[in-house]
Design an enzyme around this catalytic site. Sequence first.
Site, mmCIF file in Angstrom:
data_model
loop_
_atom_site.group_PDB
_atom_site.id
_atom_site.type_symbol
_atom_site.label_atom_id
_atom_site.label_comp_id
_atom_site.label_asym_id
_atom_site.label_seq_id
_atom_site.Cartn_x
_atom_site.Cartn_y
_atom_site.Cartn_z
ATOM 1 N N VAL A 63 -7.951 -22.285 -3.656
ATOM 2 C CA VAL A 63 -7.372 -23.236 -4.618
ATOM 3 C C VAL A 63 -6.247 -24.074 -4.019
ATOM 4 O O VAL A 63 -5.931 -25.154 -4.541
ATOM 5 C CB VAL A 63 -6.869 -22.535 -5.912
ATOM 6 C CG1 VAL A 63 -8.030 -21.942 -6.693
ATOM 7 C CG2 VAL A 63 -5.795 -21.502 -5.621
ATOM 8 N N SER A 141 3.680 -15.376 -15.951
ATOM 9 C CA SER A 141 4.108 -13.979 -15.790
ATOM 10 C C SER A 141 5.446 -13.791 -16.501
ATOM 11 O O SER A 141 6.184 -14.768 -16.696
ATOM 12 C CB SER A 141 4.283 -13.695 -14.292
ATOM 13 O OG SER A 141 4.955 -12.472 -14.105
ATOM 14 N N TYR A 154 7.711 -16.024 -6.072
ATOM 15 C CA TYR A 154 6.696 -15.807 -7.112
ATOM 16 C C TYR A 154 7.258 -16.193 -8.479
ATOM 17 O O TYR A 154 6.630 -16.948 -9.236
ATOM 18 C CB TYR A 154 6.275 -14.338 -7.111
ATOM 19 C CG TYR A 154 5.303 -13.965 -8.216
ATOM 20 C CD1 TYR A 154 3.943 -14.249 -8.094
ATOM 21 C CD2 TYR A 154 5.741 -13.325 -9.379
ATOM 22 C CE1 TYR A 154 3.055 -13.904 -9.101
ATOM 23 C CE2 TYR A 154 4.850 -12.973 -10.384
ATOM 24 C CZ TYR A 154 3.515 -13.260 -10.244
ATOM 25 O OH TYR A 154 2.628 -12.925 -11.234
ATOM 26 N N ALA A 155 8.461 -15.669 -8.795
ATOM 27 C CA ALA A 155 9.058 -15.937 -10.103
ATOM 28 C C ALA A 155 9.246 -17.442 -10.306
ATOM 29 O O ALA A 155 8.938 -17.981 -11.367
ATOM 30 C CB ALA A 155 10.392 -15.211 -10.227
ATOM 31 N N ALA A 156 9.727 -18.127 -9.255
ATOM 32 C CA ALA A 156 9.937 -19.577 -9.360
ATOM 33 C C ALA A 156 8.606 -20.293 -9.583
ATOM 34 O O ALA A 156 8.506 -21.222 -10.395
ATOM 35 C CB ALA A 156 10.622 -20.100 -8.096
ATOM 36 N N SER A 157 7.571 -19.839 -8.874
ATOM 37 C CA SER A 157 6.261 -20.495 -9.035
ATOM 38 C C SER A 157 5.723 -20.279 -10.444
ATOM 39 O O SER A 157 5.123 -21.173 -11.041
ATOM 40 C CB SER A 157 5.264 -19.989 -7.982
ATOM 41 O OG SER A 157 4.847 -18.661 -8.253
ATOM 42 N N LYS A 158 5.955 -19.083 -11.002
ATOM 43 C CA LYS A 158 5.424 -18.810 -12.347
ATOM 44 C C LYS A 158 6.257 -19.511 -13.426
ATOM 45 O O LYS A 158 5.754 -19.842 -14.492
ATOM 46 C CB LYS A 158 5.368 -17.299 -12.582
ATOM 47 C CG LYS A 158 4.295 -16.596 -11.736
ATOM 48 C CD LYS A 158 2.896 -17.120 -12.064
ATOM 49 C CE LYS A 158 1.798 -16.320 -11.388
ATOM 50 N NZ LYS A 158 0.451 -16.792 -11.730
ATOM 51 N N ILE A 187 0.375 -5.274 -15.498
ATOM 52 C CA ILE A 187 -1.038 -4.993 -15.751
ATOM 53 C C ILE A 187 -1.563 -4.250 -14.532
ATOM 54 O O ILE A 187 -1.290 -4.656 -13.393
ATOM 55 C CB ILE A 187 -1.834 -6.314 -15.934
ATOM 56 C CG1 ILE A 187 -1.215 -7.191 -17.037
ATOM 57 C CG2 ILE A 187 -3.311 -6.037 -16.203
ATOM 58 C CD1 ILE A 187 -1.183 -6.600 -18.411
HETATM 59 P P1 NAD Z 1 -5.447 -9.802 -8.175
HETATM 60 O O1 NAD Z 1 -4.753 -9.852 -6.874
HETATM 61 O O2 NAD Z 1 -6.310 -8.652 -8.478
HETATM 62 O O3 NAD Z 1 -6.254 -11.119 -8.439
HETATM 63 C C1 NAD Z 1 -5.818 -12.367 -7.976
HETATM 64 C C2 NAD Z 1 -7.045 -13.160 -7.633
HETATM 65 O O4 NAD Z 1 -6.640 -14.445 -7.141
HETATM 66 C C3 NAD Z 1 -7.863 -12.482 -6.517
HETATM 67 O O5 NAD Z 1 -9.228 -12.520 -6.849
HETATM 68 C C4 NAD Z 1 -7.583 -13.353 -5.302
HETATM 69 O O6 NAD Z 1 -8.607 -13.352 -4.352
HETATM 70 C C5 NAD Z 1 -7.425 -14.713 -5.974
HETATM 71 N N1 NAD Z 1 -6.750 -15.663 -5.098
HETATM 72 C C6 NAD Z 1 -5.578 -15.493 -4.435
HETATM 73 N N2 NAD Z 1 -5.340 -16.565 -3.658
HETATM 74 C C7 NAD Z 1 -6.382 -17.422 -3.841
HETATM 75 C C8 NAD Z 1 -6.705 -18.698 -3.325
HETATM 76 N N3 NAD Z 1 -5.910 -19.318 -2.450
HETATM 77 N N4 NAD Z 1 -7.850 -19.282 -3.755
HETATM 78 C C9 NAD Z 1 -8.665 -18.668 -4.630
HETATM 79 N N5 NAD Z 1 -8.419 -17.454 -5.151
HETATM 80 C C10 NAD Z 1 -7.286 -16.848 -4.756
HETATM 81 O O7 NAD Z 1 -4.274 -9.904 -9.269
HETATM 82 P P2 NAD Z 1 -4.295 -9.923 -10.861
HETATM 83 O O8 NAD Z 1 -3.323 -8.906 -11.294
HETATM 84 O O9 NAD Z 1 -5.670 -9.902 -11.414
HETATM 85 O O10 NAD Z 1 -3.602 -11.339 -11.113
HETATM 86 C C11 NAD Z 1 -4.236 -12.426 -11.770
HETATM 87 C C12 NAD Z 1 -3.173 -13.401 -12.225
HETATM 88 O O11 NAD Z 1 -2.305 -12.760 -13.173
HETATM 89 C C13 NAD Z 1 -2.270 -13.908 -11.105
HETATM 90 O O12 NAD Z 1 -1.962 -15.261 -11.302
HETATM 91 C C14 NAD Z 1 -1.013 -13.074 -11.271
HETATM 92 O O13 NAD Z 1 0.132 -13.696 -10.750
HETATM 93 C C15 NAD Z 1 -0.968 -12.944 -12.780
HETATM 94 N N6 NAD Z 1 -0.156 -11.806 -13.232
HETATM 95 C C16 NAD Z 1 -0.525 -10.525 -12.960
HETATM 96 C C17 NAD Z 1 0.269 -9.482 -13.404
HETATM 97 C C18 NAD Z 1 -0.076 -8.042 -13.145
HETATM 98 O O14 NAD Z 1 0.757 -7.173 -13.490
HETATM 99 N N7 NAD Z 1 -1.233 -7.712 -12.571
HETATM 100 C C19 NAD Z 1 1.438 -9.754 -14.129
HETATM 101 C C20 NAD Z 1 1.772 -11.072 -14.378
HETATM 102 C C21 NAD Z 1 0.962 -12.101 -13.935
#
Ligand code: NAD
Length: 249
Positions: A63, A141, A154-158, A187
């Site tokens: 992405v 997030s 990360y926090a700044a990006s979110k 999660i």
């Molecule tokens: P995860 O690491 O299991 O999934 C993230 C997905 O993004 C993976 O499939 C990864 O391959 C994909 N990805 C990363 N860089 C990429 C790129 N350059 N191009 C395409 N795909 C890419 O994590 P998750 O917990 O399922 O997180 C999903 C979203 O939820 C994220 O944006 C994360 O920041 C957000 N989030 C997660 C939590 C948590 O506690 N798990 C909390 C808050 C926010």
Amino acid sequence: MLEGKVALVTGGSRGIGKAICLAFAAAGCDVVVNYGVHSLNAERVKKAAERLGVRAMAARADVSDRTQVRNMVARCLKAFGRLDVLVTNAGVWKYEPIDSKSQKRLAEAVGVNIVGVFNVINAVVPHMKKRKSGVIVTISSTAGQRGEAFHSAYAASKGAVISLTKSLAVELAPHNIRVNCVAPGWIYTDMTRPPLRSPERKTILSLIPMGRVGTAEEIAGPVLFLASDLASFITGEILNVNGGAVLCG
Ligand code: NAD
């Protein structure tokens, strides 16, 4: 809830993205499972979606790469003829103290969590505008609202994802495109497995009023709600799904 529609979910091969793909498929929506590197996982999600009776495709694109994203969106439109829903879920969460010399996490967080979100929305919006219809759900997030020590990039990006969501909600409302955000708390996924399996878990749980971490499916439900017509008058909203965590962070 989404019968006959087509959704693109970035980072759909595992974790929250996978749960969103399958929730959408169960709701009758064709899904495009974007992935960066996990092609085998993406194929598995595609097949699981098809078993739920919808059409699905796995689509590789980093992405953070605008050209790859544009090509992927073109492939989706060629295959399905339309895109009704976009979920910008792909993200990276890496530990890095602010005084680290490399600051390479900053570039990564900005590249995927901000530029990546811009790239995908930028590629999809012309199509949605043409059809005068669309729904975008971004994933932020709790960190984007209250900050996160040792994960400042990360926090700044979110946090940026939240202001982007609000900006686009207003910009795109005249085109009948709704833009909302889901902000998950802790999660259990591959991303968070290391701290959740470490002694840090106790501290993490102590900051969640509900006393547990959430599941990927508990994020997919709220995303499905925002993507559906049940949320037809909601735009620019940040939906916190965190067991009450922001309240006591
Ligand atoms: P995860 O690491 O299991 O999934 C993230 C997905 O993004 C993976 O499939 C990864 O391959 C994909 N990805 C990363 N860089 C990429 C790129 N350059 N191009 C395409 N795909 C890419 O994590 P998750 O917990 O399922 O997180 C999903 C979203 O939820 C994220 O944006 C994360 O920041 C957000 N989030 C997660 C939590 C948590 O506690 N798990 C909390 C808050 C926010």
